[in-house]
Design a protein around this motif. Sequence first.
Motif, PDB file in Angstrom:
ATOM      1  N   THR A 162       7.942   4.263  -5.806  1.00 48.63           N
ATOM      2  CA  THR A 162       7.600   3.375  -7.017  1.00 48.63           C
ATOM      3  C   THR A 162       7.676   1.924  -6.837  1.00 48.63           C
ATOM      4  O   THR A 162       7.336   1.086  -7.158  1.00 48.63           O
ATOM      5  CB  THR A 162       8.112   3.877  -8.336  1.00 48.63           C
ATOM      6  OG1 THR A 162       9.495   4.145  -8.442  1.00 48.63           O
ATOM      7  CG2 THR A 162       7.380   5.308  -8.676  1.00 48.63           C
ATOM      8  N   ARG A 163       9.150   1.672  -6.213  1.00 50.23           N
ATOM      9  CA  ARG A 163       9.430   0.394  -6.097  1.00 50.23           C
ATOM     10  C   ARG A 163      10.476   0.558  -5.264  1.00 50.23           C
ATOM     11  O   ARG A 163      11.260   1.368  -4.572  1.00 50.23           O
ATOM     12  CB  ARG A 163       9.996  -0.297  -7.347  1.00 50.23           C
ATOM     13  CG  ARG A 163      11.278   0.507  -7.893  1.00 50.23           C
ATOM     14  CD  ARG A 163      11.417   0.078  -9.530  1.00 50.23           C
ATOM     15  NE  ARG A 163      12.687   0.818  -9.993  1.00 50.23           N
ATOM     16  CZ  ARG A 163      13.977   0.204  -9.989  1.00 50.23           C
ATOM     17  NH1 ARG A 163      14.202  -1.074  -9.669  1.00 50.23           N
ATOM     18  NH2 ARG A 163      14.749   1.125 -10.519  1.00 50.23           N
ATOM     19  N   LYS A 190       6.606  10.177  -6.089  1.00 49.62           N
ATOM     20  CA  LYS A 190       5.852   9.262  -5.499  1.00 49.62           C
ATOM     21  C   LYS A 190       6.776   7.813  -5.094  1.00 49.62           C
ATOM     22  O   LYS A 190       7.624   7.631  -6.135  1.00 49.62           O
ATOM     23  CB  LYS A 190       4.660   8.558  -5.992  1.00 49.62           C
ATOM     24  CG  LYS A 190       3.807   9.702  -6.466  1.00 49.62           C
ATOM     25  CD  LYS A 190       3.028  10.081  -5.358  1.00 49.62           C
ATOM     26  CE  LYS A 190       2.039  11.332  -5.787  1.00 49.62           C
ATOM     27  NZ  LYS A 190       2.007  12.368  -4.766  1.00 49.62           N
ATOM     28  N   ASP A 232       9.269  14.916  -2.388  1.00 59.05           N
ATOM     29  CA  ASP A 232       7.941  14.784  -2.918  1.00 59.05           C
ATOM     30  C   ASP A 232       8.016  15.594  -4.296  1.00 59.05           C
ATOM     31  O   ASP A 232       7.024  15.577  -4.978  1.00 59.05           O
ATOM     32  CB  ASP A 232       7.141  15.530  -1.791  1.00 59.05           C
ATOM     33  CG  ASP A 232       6.881  14.805  -0.530  1.00 59.05           C
ATOM     34  OD1 ASP A 232       7.380  13.620  -0.662  1.00 59.05           O
ATOM     35  OD2 ASP A 232       6.101  15.112   0.227  1.00 59.05           O
ATOM     36  N   THR A 276       9.642   8.384  -8.044  1.00 61.85           N
ATOM     37  CA  THR A 276       9.566   8.720  -9.361  1.00 61.85           C
ATOM     38  C   THR A 276       8.145   9.941  -9.408  1.00 61.85           C
ATOM     39  O   THR A 276       7.085   9.536  -8.702  1.00 61.85           O
ATOM     40  CB  THR A 276       9.100   7.907 -10.525  1.00 61.85           C
ATOM     41  OG1 THR A 276      10.110   6.756 -10.312  1.00 61.85           O
ATOM     42  CG2 THR A 276       9.046   8.307 -11.901  1.00 61.85           C
ATOM     43  N   GLU A 277       8.474  11.033  -9.681  1.00 60.16           N
ATOM     44  CA  GLU A 277       7.442  12.288  -9.817  1.00 60.16           C
ATOM     45  C   GLU A 277       7.036  12.431  -8.321  1.00 60.16           C
ATOM     46  O   GLU A 277       5.961  12.501  -8.329  1.00 60.16           O
ATOM     47  CB  GLU A 277       6.523  11.820 -10.887  1.00 60.16           C
ATOM     48  CG  GLU A 277       6.918  12.035 -12.097  1.00 60.16           C
ATOM     49  CD  GLU A 277       6.160  11.681 -13.284  1.00 60.16           C
ATOM     50  OE1 GLU A 277       4.945  11.426 -13.077  1.00 60.16           O
ATOM     51  OE2 GLU A 277       6.517  11.574 -14.478  1.00 60.16           O
ATOM     52  N   THR A 326       0.735  -1.134   0.071  1.00 55.19           N
ATOM     53  CA  THR A 326       0.026   0.174  -0.088  1.00 55.19           C
ATOM     54  C   THR A 326       0.930   1.336  -0.157  1.00 55.19           C
ATOM     55  O   THR A 326       0.156   2.275  -0.010  1.00 55.19           O
ATOM     56  CB  THR A 326      -0.932  -0.035   1.211  1.00 55.19           C
ATOM     57  OG1 THR A 326      -0.139  -0.075   2.351  1.00 55.19           O
ATOM     58  CG2 THR A 326      -1.960  -1.108   1.208  1.00 55.19           C
ATOM     59  N   GLU A 373       3.036   2.075  -2.177  1.00 59.91           N
ATOM     60  CA  GLU A 373       3.379   2.301  -3.546  1.00 59.91           C
ATOM     61  C   GLU A 373       2.336   3.474  -4.061  1.00 59.91           C
ATOM     62  O   GLU A 373       1.267   3.596  -3.665  1.00 59.91           O
ATOM     63  CB  GLU A 373       3.442   1.287  -4.503  1.00 59.91           C
ATOM     64  CG  GLU A 373       3.740   1.456  -5.996  1.00 59.91           C
ATOM     65  CD  GLU A 373       3.552   0.168  -6.774  1.00 59.91           C
ATOM     66  OE1 GLU A 373       3.523   0.441  -8.156  1.00 59.91           O
ATOM     67  OE2 GLU A 373       3.666  -0.771  -6.553  1.00 59.91           O
ATOM     68  N   GLY A 374       3.018   4.884  -4.481  1.00 57.72           N
ATOM     69  CA  GLY A 374       2.405   6.017  -4.752  1.00 57.72           C
ATOM     70  C   GLY A 374       2.159   6.764  -3.854  1.00 57.72           C
ATOM     71  O   GLY A 374       1.811   7.893  -4.116  1.00 57.72           O
TER      72      GLY A 374
END
Length: 184
Positions: free
Chosen positions: A153-154, A151, A66, A148-149, A50, A52-53
Amino acid sequence: MTTVLLIVICLLAVVLFVQIGAQVELFQQVKQIRAYLDMEDKPTPVELGTLEGAPPSRFGLPAALDEAERAMVLFLSNKCETCHNLASALRGGAVPPSMWVVVVPVSGDGNEFIAEFGLYSERVILDEDESIVGSIGLDITPAALHVTEGKLTRAHTVPTVRQMYAAAPVPYKHNLAGKPSVRH
């Protein structure tokens, strides 16, 4: 005389053939041992679930992440030997511009770890109370979180220095002084 020379050449050829065969066999055995001991130089994915993002600042990481287009947060503990190898590669402020380092003092003082490797940078964070790793739920080091951007991501483990630089969002090459430099 020619016969003796021909025999010597044939014997040398046989010895060379045997040595090359032995070396090939040795390399095959080393490869099998590495595979058996799981010593391959490849990162293992870490499930974000959860997370992720989510924005990194939600977990106590700097708000600058951020806004980052691409960044990596490297988690190191002062207890693990691989973490010491990675920190040694970053010695003296060689932290790439797109990388942040979070030092988690599992045992002892994290400031000693930072001083030992000269990790003095505004992108090196000491997580003394383990609030960052606790809020993320991260219990393995060394690990990398990718942003990434702005958020998450992995995430994955970082088994070697080579993998650390390969995972960094901006490609780096090493010079003889051991400091990374941006590829142009």
